[in-house]
Motif scaffolding. Structure first.
Motif, PDB file in Angstrom:
ATOM      1  N   ALA A  91       0.826  -1.205   0.000  1.00  0.00           N
ATOM      2  CA  ALA A  91       0.000   0.000   0.000  1.00  0.00           C
ATOM      3  C   ALA A  91       0.859   1.254   0.000  1.00  0.00           C
ATOM      4  CB  ALA A  91      -0.918   0.012   1.224  1.00  0.00           C
ATOM      5  N   VAL A  92       0.286   2.307  -0.555  1.00  0.00           N
ATOM      6  CA  VAL A  92       0.866   3.639  -0.454  1.00  0.00           C
ATOM      7  C   VAL A  92       0.203   4.293   0.745  1.00  0.00           C
ATOM      8  CG1 VAL A  92       1.040   5.901  -1.547  1.00  0.00           C
ATOM      9  CG2 VAL A  92       1.385   3.825  -2.903  1.00  0.00           C
ATOM     10  N   CYS A  93       1.023   4.744   1.677  1.00  0.00           N
ATOM     11  CA  CYS A  93       0.515   5.308   2.922  1.00  0.00           C
ATOM     12  C   CYS A  93       1.060   6.718   3.113  1.00  0.00           C
ATOM     13  CB  CYS A  93       0.961   4.445   4.106  1.00  0.00           C
ATOM     14  SG  CYS A  93       0.430   2.728   3.983  1.00  0.00           S
ATOM     15  N   PHE A  94       0.277   7.520   3.792  1.00  0.00           N
ATOM     16  CA  PHE A  94       0.701   8.857   4.190  1.00  0.00           C
ATOM     17  C   PHE A  94       1.018   8.772   5.673  1.00  0.00           C
ATOM     18  CE2 PHE A  94      -0.046  13.269   5.518  1.00  0.00           C
ATOM     19  CZ  PHE A  94       0.768  13.920   4.604  1.00  0.00           C
ATOM     20  N   LEU A  95       2.286   8.972   6.022  1.00  0.00           N
ATOM     21  CA  LEU A  95       2.724   8.808   7.401  1.00  0.00           C
ATOM     22  C   LEU A  95       3.493  10.050   7.835  1.00  0.00           C
ATOM     23  CD1 LEU A  95       3.167   7.064   9.952  1.00  0.00           C
ATOM     24  CD2 LEU A  95       5.196   6.123   8.828  1.00  0.00           C
ATOM     25  N   ASP A  96       2.903  10.758   8.779  1.00  0.00           N
ATOM     26  CA  ASP A  96       3.554  11.927   9.385  1.00  0.00           C
ATOM     27  C   ASP A  96       4.098  12.907   8.341  1.00  0.00           C
ATOM     28  OD1 ASP A  96       2.961  10.886  11.898  1.00  0.00           O
ATOM     29  OD2 ASP A  96       4.875   9.822  12.039  1.00  0.00           O
ATOM     30  N   GLY A  97       3.285  13.210   7.339  1.00  0.00           N
ATOM     31  CA  GLY A  97       3.631  14.228   6.351  1.00  0.00           C
ATOM     32  C   GLY A  97       4.367  13.732   5.127  1.00  0.00           C
ATOM     33  N   GLU A  98       4.614  12.422   5.025  1.00  0.00           N
ATOM     34  CA  GLU A  98       5.337  11.860   3.884  1.00  0.00           C
ATOM     35  C   GLU A  98       4.579  10.657   3.318  1.00  0.00           C
ATOM     36  OE1 GLU A  98       8.238  12.838   2.492  1.00  0.00           O
ATOM     37  OE2 GLU A  98       8.455  14.513   3.879  1.00  0.00           O
ATOM     38  N   PHE A  99       4.674  10.481   2.006  1.00  0.00           N
ATOM     39  CA  PHE A  99       4.151   9.276   1.385  1.00  0.00           C
ATOM     40  C   PHE A  99       5.220   8.195   1.410  1.00  0.00           C
ATOM     41  CE2 PHE A  99       1.135  12.233  -0.510  1.00  0.00           C
ATOM     42  CZ  PHE A  99      -0.047  11.507  -0.417  1.00  0.00           C
ATOM     43  N   THR A 100       4.796   6.958   1.598  1.00  0.00           N
ATOM     44  CA  THR A 100       5.689   5.819   1.561  1.00  0.00           C
ATOM     45  C   THR A 100       4.936   4.622   1.005  1.00  0.00           C
ATOM     46  OG1 THR A 100       7.279   4.486   2.828  1.00  0.00           O
ATOM     47  CG2 THR A 100       5.194   5.037   3.926  1.00  0.00           C
ATOM     48  N   VAL A 101       5.660   3.679   0.428  1.00  0.00           N
ATOM     49  CA  VAL A 101       5.048   2.438  -0.045  1.00  0.00           C
ATOM     50  C   VAL A 101       5.663   1.296   0.755  1.00  0.00           C
ATOM     51  CG1 VAL A 101       6.657   2.211  -2.002  1.00  0.00           C
ATOM     52  CG2 VAL A 101       4.477   0.993  -2.048  1.00  0.00           C
ATOM     53  N   LYS A 102       4.812   0.492   1.382  1.00  0.00           N
ATOM     54  CA  LYS A 102       5.246  -0.622   2.225  1.00  0.00           C
ATOM     55  C   LYS A 102       4.183  -1.726   2.195  1.00  0.00           C
ATOM     56  CE  LYS A 102       8.878   1.476   4.137  1.00  0.00           C
ATOM     57  NZ  LYS A 102       9.158   2.434   3.087  1.00  0.00           N
ATOM     58  N   ARG A 103       4.578  -2.901   2.682  1.00  0.00           N
ATOM     59  CA  ARG A 103       3.625  -4.001   2.852  1.00  0.00           C
ATOM     60  C   ARG A 103       2.916  -3.819   4.192  1.00  0.00           C
ATOM     61  NH1 ARG A 103       2.980  -8.390   0.053  1.00  0.00           N
ATOM     62  NH2 ARG A 103       5.058  -8.303  -0.887  1.00  0.00           N
ATOM     63  N   LEU A 104       1.595  -3.975   4.179  1.00  0.00           N
ATOM     64  CA  LEU A 104       0.810  -3.839   5.410  1.00  0.00           C
ATOM     65  C   LEU A 104       0.877  -5.126   6.219  1.00  0.00           C
ATOM     66  CD1 LEU A 104      -2.440  -2.176   4.026  1.00  0.00           C
ATOM     67  CD2 LEU A 104      -0.560  -1.044   5.222  1.00  0.00           C
ATOM     68  N   ARG A 105       1.120  -4.987   7.510  1.00  0.00           N
ATOM     69  CA  ARG A 105       1.011  -6.096   8.447  1.00  0.00           C
ATOM     70  C   ARG A 105      -0.035  -5.669   9.468  1.00  0.00           C
ATOM     71  NH1 ARG A 105       2.870  -9.991   5.583  1.00  0.00           N
ATOM     72  NH2 ARG A 105       5.072  -9.870   5.142  1.00  0.00           N
ATOM     73  N   VAL A 106      -1.143  -6.420   9.492  1.00  0.00           N
ATOM     74  CA  VAL A 106      -2.254  -6.074  10.368  1.00  0.00           C
ATOM     75  C   VAL A 106      -2.563  -7.270  11.261  1.00  0.00           C
ATOM     76  CG1 VAL A 106      -4.660  -5.315  10.480  1.00  0.00           C
ATOM     77  CG2 VAL A 106      -3.210  -4.576   8.564  1.00  0.00           C
ATOM     78  N   GLU A 107      -2.550  -7.034  12.577  1.00  0.00           N
ATOM     79  CA  GLU A 107      -2.940  -8.048  13.559  1.00  0.00           C
ATOM     80  C   GLU A 107      -3.883  -7.378  14.545  1.00  0.00           C
ATOM     81  OE1 GLU A 107       0.452  -9.877  15.396  1.00  0.00           O
ATOM     82  OE2 GLU A 107       1.369 -10.359  13.472  1.00  0.00           O
ATOM     83  N   GLY A 108      -5.156  -7.677  14.423  1.00  0.00           N
ATOM     84  CA  GLY A 108      -6.148  -7.028  15.274  1.00  0.00           C
ATOM     85  C   GLY A 108      -6.181  -5.543  15.006  1.00  0.00           C
ATOM     86  N   VAL A 136      -4.008   0.958  -2.548  1.00  0.00           N
ATOM     87  CA  VAL A 136      -3.359  -0.342  -2.671  1.00  0.00           C
ATOM     88  C   VAL A 136      -2.681  -0.437  -4.043  1.00  0.00           C
ATOM     89  CG1 VAL A 136      -3.789  -2.841  -2.770  1.00  0.00           C
ATOM     90  CG2 VAL A 136      -4.967  -1.422  -1.065  1.00  0.00           C
ATOM     91  N   VAL A 137      -1.452  -0.924  -4.034  1.00  0.00           N
ATOM     92  CA  VAL A 137      -0.707  -1.114  -5.281  1.00  0.00           C
ATOM     93  C   VAL A 137      -1.255  -2.352  -5.988  1.00  0.00           C
ATOM     94  CG1 VAL A 137       1.567  -1.562  -6.296  1.00  0.00           C
ATOM     95  CG2 VAL A 137       1.352  -0.008  -4.338  1.00  0.00           C
ATOM     96  N   THR A 138      -1.638  -2.183  -7.254  1.00  0.00           N
ATOM     97  CA  THR A 138      -2.185  -3.305  -8.019  1.00  0.00           C
ATOM     98  C   THR A 138      -1.227  -3.819  -9.077  1.00  0.00           C
ATOM     99  OG1 THR A 138      -3.278  -1.811  -9.574  1.00  0.00           O
ATOM    100  CG2 THR A 138      -4.569  -2.565  -7.665  1.00  0.00           C
TER     101      THR A 138
END
Length: 144
Positions: A91-108, A136-138
């Protein structure tokens, strides 16, 4: 076009073309095969890569944090904002004023941004972060 340190975003330009020529045979990566009987048709990369035009954007990668996932510096990402972000999606995420692309890890209720390069740290998202999953990157488009 909008730029950040990590990604440069592009919107979709309406292309009214008939597509490019598509050779409807498998292309061997081993021994050459005869191409006498190939079927020539037209293919539209828009139709192949874009499922929801209004929610799809392109962004160019800057950096090496996702090389293990095949996302290299200067690759072009196809991003769909209408797809639900779930565990293990890139996914492409906006984190604290910056864009980044990373794999999402979600637990609960816990979320981590997982790079695909051991030289980069895993980022744990906390309530103190300004965080939005932007899309989401496709697909990834590479130059060879």
């Amino acid at each position: 076009m909008e730029a950040s340190k990590a990604l440069t975003f592009f919107s979709i330009k309406d292309l009214k073309n008939e597509g490019s020529v598509y050779i409807d045979i498998g292309i061997s990566a081993g021994f050459p095969s005869p191409a006498d009987d190939f079927k020539e048709t037209r293919i539209s990369l828009d139709e192949e890569l874009i499922k929801n035009k209004e929610a799809t954007f392109f962004a160019r990668v800057s950096g090496q944090s996702m090389i293990g996932a095949g996302l290299d510096d200067n690759d072009l990402l196809v991003i769909d904002r209408s797809i639900e972000p779930t565990n293990n999606k890139i996914a492409v995420c906006f984190l604290d004023g910056e864009f980044t692309v990373k794999r999402l890890r979600v637990e609960g209720v816990n979320v981590w941004l997982q790079p695909e390069n051991p030289d980069y740290p895993v980022i744990k998202i906390t309530k103190e972060n300004n965080f939005v999953i932007w899309g989401v990157v496709t697909s990834v488009i590479k130059k060879v």
